[in-house]
Every structure is written in C-alpha cells, then in structure tokens.
Design an enzyme around this catalytic site. Structure first.
Site, PDB file in Angstrom:
ATOM      1  N   ASP A  41       1.195   1.410  25.696  1.00 34.60           N
ATOM      2  CA  ASP A  41       1.081   1.544  24.244  1.00 34.60           C
ATOM      3  C   ASP A  41       0.265   0.388  23.665  1.00 34.60           C
ATOM      4  OD1 ASP A  41       2.024   3.556  22.499  1.00 34.60           O
ATOM      5  OD2 ASP A  41       3.242   2.069  21.469  1.00 34.60           O
ATOM      6  N   GLY A  90      -4.107  11.952  16.158  1.00 34.71           N
ATOM      7  CA  GLY A  90      -3.504  13.201  15.668  1.00 34.71           C
ATOM      8  C   GLY A  90      -2.552  13.759  16.705  1.00 34.71           C
ATOM      9  N   ASP A  91      -1.615  14.547  16.238  1.00 30.13           N
ATOM     10  CA  ASP A  91      -0.646  15.151  17.156  1.00 30.13           C
ATOM     11  C   ASP A  91      -1.293  16.310  17.899  1.00 30.13           C
ATOM     12  OD1 ASP A  91       1.662  13.578  16.864  1.00 30.13           O
ATOM     13  OD2 ASP A  91       1.953  14.424  14.864  1.00 30.13           O
ATOM     14  N   LYS A 139      -8.025  -0.129  20.366  1.00 27.43           N
ATOM     15  CA  LYS A 139      -8.413   0.252  18.993  1.00 27.43           C
ATOM     16  C   LYS A 139      -8.889  -0.973  18.210  1.00 27.43           C
ATOM     17  CE  LYS A 139      -4.422   2.432  18.181  1.00 27.43           C
ATOM     18  NZ  LYS A 139      -3.383   3.288  17.566  1.00 27.43           N
ATOM     19  N   ALA A 177     -12.015  11.292  23.402  1.00 23.01           N
ATOM     20  CA  ALA A 177     -10.804  11.354  24.222  1.00 23.01           C
ATOM     21  C   ALA A 177      -9.755  10.367  23.736  1.00 23.01           C
ATOM     22  CB  ALA A 177     -11.158  11.081  25.676  1.00 23.01           C
ATOM     23  N   GLU A 180       1.221   5.523   0.688  1.00 22.17           N
ATOM     24  CA  GLU A 180       0.627   6.676   1.395  1.00 22.17           C
ATOM     25  C   GLU A 180       1.051   7.986   0.733  1.00 22.17           C
ATOM     26  OE1 GLU A 180       0.726   6.523   5.726  1.00 22.17           O
ATOM     27  OE2 GLU A 180       1.341   8.624   5.758  1.00 22.17           O
ATOM     28  N   SER A 195       0.869  -1.177   0.000  1.00 16.59           N
ATOM     29  CA  SER A 195       0.000   0.000   0.000  1.00 16.59           C
ATOM     30  C   SER A 195       0.904   1.226   0.000  1.00 16.59           C
ATOM     31  CB  SER A 195      -0.944  -0.007   1.205  1.00 16.59           C
ATOM     32  OG  SER A 195      -0.234  -0.231   2.399  1.00 16.59           O
ATOM     33  N   GLN A 234      16.757  15.631   7.150  1.00 11.56           N
ATOM     34  CA  GLN A 234      15.353  15.924   7.479  1.00 11.56           C
ATOM     35  C   GLN A 234      14.705  14.733   8.197  1.00 11.56           C
ATOM     36  OE1 GLN A 234      12.640  16.689   4.159  1.00 11.56           O
ATOM     37  NE2 GLN A 234      13.405  18.800   4.243  1.00 11.56           N
ATOM     38  N   PHE A 275      12.937  14.475  11.980  1.00 15.22           N
ATOM     39  CA  PHE A 275      11.566  14.041  12.166  1.00 15.22           C
ATOM     40  C   PHE A 275      11.511  12.768  13.021  1.00 15.22           C
ATOM     41  CE2 PHE A 275       7.748  11.741  10.592  1.00 15.22           C
ATOM     42  CZ  PHE A 275       6.832  12.569  11.223  1.00 15.22           C
ATOM     43  N   HIS A 306       3.685  -1.134   3.766  1.00 16.23           N
ATOM     44  CA  HIS A 306       3.037   0.168   3.561  1.00 16.23           C
ATOM     45  C   HIS A 306       4.151   1.179   3.305  1.00 16.23           C
ATOM     46  CE1 HIS A 306      -0.124   3.224   4.038  1.00 16.23           C
ATOM     47  NE2 HIS A 306       0.739   3.927   4.750  1.00 16.23           N
ATOM     48  N   HIS A 308       4.941   4.922  21.208  1.00 20.22           N
ATOM     49  CA  HIS A 308       4.625   6.322  20.903  1.00 20.22           C
ATOM     50  C   HIS A 308       5.361   7.210  21.909  1.00 20.22           C
ATOM     51  CE1 HIS A 308       2.226  10.021  20.749  1.00 20.22           C
ATOM     52  NE2 HIS A 308       1.971   9.668  19.507  1.00 20.22           N
ATOM     53  N   THR A 311      -3.193  11.245   3.723  1.00 22.85           N
ATOM     54  CA  THR A 311      -3.100  11.714   5.106  1.00 22.85           C
ATOM     55  C   THR A 311      -4.061  12.881   5.360  1.00 22.85           C
ATOM     56  OG1 THR A 311      -1.300  13.232   4.629  1.00 22.85           O
ATOM     57  CG2 THR A 311      -0.688  11.011   5.305  1.00 22.85           C
ATOM     58  N   TYR A 312      -4.229  13.140   6.638  1.00 22.06           N
ATOM     59  CA  TYR A 312      -5.111  14.209   7.114  1.00 22.06           C
ATOM     60  C   TYR A 312      -4.200  15.168   7.871  1.00 22.06           C
ATOM     61  CZ  TYR A 312      -9.753  15.758   8.750  1.00 22.06           C
ATOM     62  OH  TYR A 312     -10.927  16.442   8.986  1.00 22.06           O
TER      63      TYR A 312
HETATM   64  P1  FAD Z   1      -2.974   6.571  19.675  1.00 16.90           P
HETATM   65  O1  FAD Z   1      -3.107   5.157  19.322  1.00 16.90           O
HETATM   66  O2  FAD Z   1      -4.187   7.301  20.029  1.00 16.90           O
HETATM   67  O3  FAD Z   1      -1.959   6.731  20.870  1.00 16.90           O
HETATM   68  C1  FAD Z   1      -0.617   6.294  20.719  1.00 16.90           C
HETATM   69  C2  FAD Z   1      -0.007   6.112  22.080  1.00 16.90           C
HETATM   70  O4  FAD Z   1       0.053   7.348  22.779  1.00 16.90           O
HETATM   71  C3  FAD Z   1      -0.809   5.174  22.947  1.00 16.90           C
HETATM   72  O5  FAD Z   1       0.058   4.333  23.621  1.00 16.90           O
HETATM   73  C4  FAD Z   1      -1.494   6.055  23.932  1.00 16.90           C
HETATM   74  O6  FAD Z   1      -1.653   5.416  25.162  1.00 16.90           O
HETATM   75  C5  FAD Z   1      -0.530   7.197  24.042  1.00 16.90           C
HETATM   76  N1  FAD Z   1      -1.246   8.397  24.353  1.00 16.90           N
HETATM   77  C6  FAD Z   1      -2.195   8.988  23.591  1.00 16.90           C
HETATM   78  N2  FAD Z   1      -2.631  10.099  24.206  1.00 16.90           N
HETATM   79  C7  FAD Z   1      -1.930  10.207  25.346  1.00 16.90           C
HETATM   80  C8  FAD Z   1      -1.909  11.127  26.408  1.00 16.90           C
HETATM   81  N3  FAD Z   1      -2.722  12.192  26.400  1.00 16.90           N
HETATM   82  N4  FAD Z   1      -1.044  10.903  27.454  1.00 16.90           N
HETATM   83  C9  FAD Z   1      -0.230   9.825  27.459  1.00 16.90           C
HETATM   84  N5  FAD Z   1      -0.205   8.901  26.464  1.00 16.90           N
HETATM   85  C10 FAD Z   1      -1.044   9.090  25.438  1.00 16.90           C
HETATM   86  N6  FAD Z   1      -1.089  12.290  12.049  1.00 16.90           N
HETATM   87  C11 FAD Z   1      -1.874  13.178  11.382  1.00 16.90           C
HETATM   88  O7  FAD Z   1      -2.099  14.294  11.880  1.00 16.90           O
HETATM   89  N7  FAD Z   1      -2.420  12.886  10.166  1.00 16.90           N
HETATM   90  C12 FAD Z   1      -2.220  11.678   9.570  1.00 16.90           C
HETATM   91  O8  FAD Z   1      -2.728  11.443   8.472  1.00 16.90           O
HETATM   92  C13 FAD Z   1      -1.413  10.715  10.240  1.00 16.90           C
HETATM   93  N8  FAD Z   1      -1.194   9.492   9.703  1.00 16.90           N
HETATM   94  C14 FAD Z   1      -0.468   8.565  10.408  1.00 16.90           C
HETATM   95  C15 FAD Z   1      -0.329   7.282   9.870  1.00 16.90           C
HETATM   96  C16 FAD Z   1       0.395   6.328  10.555  1.00 16.90           C
HETATM   97  C17 FAD Z   1       0.526   4.937   9.971  1.00 16.90           C
HETATM   98  C18 FAD Z   1       1.017   6.634  11.804  1.00 16.90           C
HETATM   99  C19 FAD Z   1       1.843   5.612  12.536  1.00 16.90           C
HETATM  100  C20 FAD Z   1       0.871   7.906  12.342  1.00 16.90           C
HETATM  101  C21 FAD Z   1       0.129   8.890  11.664  1.00 16.90           C
HETATM  102  N9  FAD Z   1      -0.069  10.162  12.188  1.00 16.90           N
HETATM  103  C22 FAD Z   1      -0.848  11.071  11.501  1.00 16.90           C
HETATM  104  C23 FAD Z   1       0.567  10.559  13.456  1.00 16.90           C
HETATM  105  C24 FAD Z   1      -0.351  10.377  14.683  1.00 16.90           C
HETATM  106  O9  FAD Z   1      -1.488  11.188  14.575  1.00 16.90           O
HETATM  107  C25 FAD Z   1       0.444  10.763  15.915  1.00 16.90           C
HETATM  108  O10 FAD Z   1       1.506   9.875  16.139  1.00 16.90           O
HETATM  109  C26 FAD Z   1      -0.367  10.992  17.190  1.00 16.90           C
HETATM  110  O11 FAD Z   1       0.476  11.597  18.149  1.00 16.90           O
HETATM  111  C27 FAD Z   1      -0.911   9.736  17.817  1.00 16.90           C
HETATM  112  O12 FAD Z   1      -2.068   9.323  17.189  1.00 16.90           O
HETATM  113  P2  FAD Z   1      -2.379   7.748  17.078  1.00 16.90           P
HETATM  114  O13 FAD Z   1      -3.764   7.567  16.660  1.00 16.90           O
HETATM  115  O14 FAD Z   1      -1.318   7.137  16.274  1.00 16.90           O
HETATM  116  O15 FAD Z   1      -2.115   7.306  18.556  1.00 16.90           O
END
Ligand code: FAD
Length: 303
Positions: free
Chosen positions: A167, A114-115, A174, A132, A23, A21, A221, A225, A275, A158, A54-55
């Site tokens: 994690d 999302g970050d 999920k 949340a 991206e 796949s 770069q 990152f 991927h 993460h 991506t978003y």
């Molecule tokens: P989650 O599964 O929600 O959390 C990841 C880990 O962080 C978990 O262990 C959780 O327990 C921990 N965690 C979450 N929140 C907290 C908290 N408040 N305190 C302590 N621990 C916490 N970002 C974008 O903006 N757009 C995209 O399109 C995008 N695509 C991605 C695609 C892939 C394949 C990957 C791996 C990442 C992508 N990201 C993207 C980045 C992602 O949004 C970030 O890494 C974000 O910080 C975590 O979101 P998640 O859904 O991956 O994590």
C-alpha cells in the site's frame, strides 16, 4: 460539567491556522442541485483551502462533475478540485477529460484509480489502452502543466492491497509521479491514523497526509460502506449509536458530538488540516468547522 471537548475548545481559541477542505458529489436532479448549492453557499464564506467534487464510479458522472467544478469556478470564490479516476477509460479519453477540466479553470485534481467496474470486491481490470496504475495517471496530469495533484491514502490499507508495505509502495509511487497531498479514507480510531502516519514518515514521505473526516449521519449505512471500504468501526464507536436507528434527531446530535471529539483529538495531537466528507449537507461539517475555529471571513476579521 467540564467535558473534555469543552476544555479542549477553550484551550484552542487562539489556534494556528486550521485548513479545512470539503468534499461534495455531483447532484443527480434539479432538487439535489439546489440542495448542493445551498450547502456550497453556506461553506463559501469559511474560505476553505479547497472544495472537491467526486467522480462517479466508473466515470459515470463525467459531465456532472465537470459542470459542478466549472460552476464553482465561475460563480464562487472557492478553489475547486475535481476528482478523476482512470477506471474504464483509455488514455485518449482521460486526456480529453483532463483538457475539459483545465479549460473550465480547474487547477487541482484528486487523482484516483477508481473502484473495479464490477463494484468493490470484484477484480480490477485496467482499460487495455488506459493507465494500469494511479501513479501513471498522476504523471499524465502533471504533464499537462502546473496542476496540483492530490491522491488517496488508506490508514487501514486499501482492501485490495496485499499488505501495508505494498500500500505504501503505491502511495510512494503516486508521490514520485507528482502528488503533493494525500487525503485519507475515513477512519474512526485516531490511533489508526497516527500509526499510519508513523509508517509514512518512516519511509521519508513528507507530504501532508490530510485526515478524511466522515461525520456519521446514518450509522447503519456507514457501517455497511465502511466494511466494503476496509475502514474498521471500533466497538466503542458503534456503542455511541446504539439504539438510535429510529431516532434521527438524537442521532444527529450524537454524530456532531462524536465528530467533534474526533477532530479535537486530532488537533490536540498536532493536526491542522482536515478534509470533510460532507455528503452534500452543510450542517454537520459546518458545525465541526465552526468548533475548529473557522468563521465566515468578515466575522473572523472583526474578532
Ligand atoms: P490506488 O492508490 O491506485 O491503490 C490503492 C491500493 O490498492 C494500493 O496499495 C495498490 O497497491 C492496491 N491496488 C490497486 N490495484 C490493485 C490490484 N489490481 N491488485 C492488488 N492491489 C491493488 N472513487 C471514485 O470512483 N470516485 C471518487 O471521486 C473517489 N474519491 C475518493 C477520494 C478519496 C480521498 C479516497 C480515499 C477514495 C476515493 N475514491 C473514489 C475511491 C477509490 O477510487 C477506491 O478506493 C479505489 O479502489 C482505489 O483507488 P485509489 O486511487 O485510491 O487507489
């Protein structure tokens, strides 16, 4: 010369089905859009498992992500997946964006938190009327009907996670909510991926954990990152790019060789799903997919 890679390549000419796949990120300008579409047209005949868009951080590309997946659905034979995050959005906003994705024909969402809106490393605050946890977003998507949901996974954990266990708790939540595939953050040391896989399987998690492969175009770069994303750059990996900052051509050749080495090692160790983070450029990802045995549909049927 009998290189490891060529030995592996010849050994793998009659491989089981490789699923790849790719991206992309939504383009910002007409020029970037034209470049993306030339990449998409190059990839399309390889008949990938899916392509994902991506978003942007904080939902900043809602319209562009939507336009890109809608056009992919309308104008290509590809199966588009839309990335979607819940950061900074209320449940109502999320609901209407999901409806828009579904109306455009998308049946696969990569669901993410999302970050944090202040950027990686700042504190994450869920929207007061939003979700949340990412697992809640996954459940909301699945409640819309027959929509495939992929989620993220972090072989090196993460950066915000307290430890590997929390994690994996998040990953498990999920999956329990309806995620059927995890795509990993990029990594450069395959042992890290396999150790993660052991931990995941030890928990009884059986869904595919698809390695995210980042062919490194620009080492400096990528290193910056990677530090933020919590992906370690092993010293031996950094050495491969030593002294090449000003030599783009050699760097690209090295990048292709390094990424090929990574995917062949994964292949040797039983991985058949990949991927590719393309950075909207076809050449490196296409070349690596070619090495893995993927061919434009009409050519492979003739072979
Ligand atoms: P989650 O599964 O929600 O959390 C990841 C880990 O962080 C978990 O262990 C959780 O327990 C921990 N965690 C979450 N929140 C907290 C908290 N408040 N305190 C302590 N621990 C916490 N970002 C974008 O903006 N757009 C995209 O399109 C995008 N695509 C991605 C695609 C892939 C394949 C990957 C791996 C990442 C992508 N990201 C993207 C980045 C992602 O949004 C970030 O890494 C974000 O910080 C975590 O979101 P998640 O859904 O991956 O994590």
């Amino acid at each position: 010369m009998t290189s490891t890679v060529s030995a592996r390549l010849s050994r793998h000419t009659t491989l089981p089905q490789i699923r790849a796949s790719f991206e992309f990120f939504p383009p910002k300008s007409p020029e970037a859009e034209a470049a993306l579409w030339s990449t998409i047209r190059r990839i399309e005949p390889l008949d990938p498992a899916f392509v994902s868009v991506t978003y942007g951080a904080g939902g900043t590309t809602r319209e562009r992500t939507l336009d890109t997946v809608a056009r992919l659905k309308r104008e290509t034979t590809l199966k588009p997946a839309a990335h979607f995050t819940c950061v900074g959005a209320s449940k109502d906003d999320i609901d209407s964006t999901l409806d828009a994705f579904i109306a455009s024909g998308v049946r696969h969402i990569v669901a993410l938190r999302g970050d944090p809106q202040g950027g990686i490393g700042t504190r994450y605050e869920p929207h007061p009327n939003g979700y949340a946890q990412t697992a809640d977003l996954v459940a909301a998507i699945r409640a819309k009907g027959d929509i495939e949901v992929s989620v993220s996974a972090y072989p090196e954990k993460h950066p915000e996670s307290f430890n590997f266990d929390s994690d994996l708790d998040a990953l498990e939540a999920k999956i329990d909510a309806g995620g059927t595939r995890a795509i990993t953050q990029f990594f450069f040391d395959n042992d890290v991926y396999f150790r993660f896989l052991d931990r995941v399987r030890a928990r009884g998690i059986t869904i595919p954990i698809v390695p995210g492969i980042l062919p490194v175009e620009n080492f400096t770069q990528t290193a910056q990152f990677a530090t933020k994303a919590g992906a370690r750059i092993p010293p031996w990996f950094a050495r491969r790019f030593d002294g090449l900052d000003g030599d783009r051509e050699t760097r690209r050749l090295v990048a292709a060789a390094v990424a090929a080495e990574q995917v062949f090692d994964l292949l040797d160790r039983g991985v058949f799903d990949f991927h590719f983070y393309t950075m909207n450029r076809a050449d490196l990802a296409y070349a690596i997919a070619h090495l893995l045995g993927l061919r434009p549909a009409d050519v492979s049927h003739a072979a």
